[in-house]
Motif scaffolding. Structure first.
Motif: not given
Length: 231
Positions: A167-177, A190-193
């Motif tokens: 699902q979302t939200p998906q939560m990651f550090r700005y620079q890593l993402l 299909t997703d950020d993860a």
């Protein structure tokens, strides 16, 4: 301490809904669908700023009143051809309109998930605030899964052991993402993860529930409205 920011990519057309109006603007409980996703994120005192990424020249956005979110909402008209491209464009543009830093957290949320609850949001923030990688809301797969062939015949039953529905939200550090999405190039994500996983990292699964559904087909609207009216 790192700050929390949120980003909603909303540059898609939502073609599976069978409607000329982009899915994020379909009426739900008297408001555009995206309004409900924005409301829960903007009302959180823990989130510093919420970015919404629109397609360039999105005129439909201007037809609605977003004043409820003034002071917390930043509109970025830099959406791309894919979800991943819209998220990456939005992250880069965010640097020019906010104080977001490399180690700050970014919660990427679907415009078509209007039923996110405050409790689910707080649980995500609490469980991941000190995590080395980040993670996402998800639910264990409950239904029996069948692998089908081209003629819609069952080839075999898939084991659902250890399978989760993202699902979302998906939560990651700005620079890593930013780095993860930049490395994907033309690969469809299909997703950020998935982009984080491609770096060899392992996002944490934070238990959610089925009420945080994604509106994909017309019949989903009625269910979403029922959830919103009976939280």
């Amino acid at each position: 301490m790192p700050n929390f920011f949120a980003l909603i990519p909303a540059a898609g057309s939502g073609s599976r809904m069978g409607d000329e109006l982009p899915k994020q603007y379909l009426s739900l409980a008297g408001k555009p669908m995206i309004y409900h996703a924005l409301r829960i994120l903007c009302s959180s005192s823990r989130i510093t700023c919420v970015f919404v990424v629109l397609a360039p020249g999105d005129e439909e956005w201007l037809r609605h009143d977003w004043s409820d979110f003034s002071g917390k909402l930043e509109v970025l008209e830099c959406g791309g051809a894919t979800r991943a491209e819209s998220v990456l464009n939005g992250l880069k543009a965010a640097r020019g309109v906010s104080s977001i830093g490399d180690d700050d957290w970014v919660l990427v949320h679907d415009a078509a998930r209007p039923c996110l609850a405050e409790m689910q949001l707080d649980k995500l923030l609490d469980e991941l605030a000190d995590d080395k990688v980040g993670g996402l809301l998800a639910v264990p797969v409950a239904d029996t899964l069948k692998r089908g062939d081209a003629s819609r015949r069952v080839e075999h039953t898939e084991s659902r052991e250890s399978l989760w529905q993202a699902q979302t939200p998906q939560m990651f550090r700005y620079q890593l993402l930013v780095e993860a999405l930049s490395m994907m190039g033309g690969v469809t994500m299909t997703d950020d993860a998935g982009a984080i996983e491609a770096l060899g990292l392992h996002p944490k699964l934070v238990l959610s529930d089925a009420r945080n559904l994604k509106v994909t087909y017309p019949q989903d609207l009625a269910l979403a409205e029922l959830i919103l009216r009976n939280p």
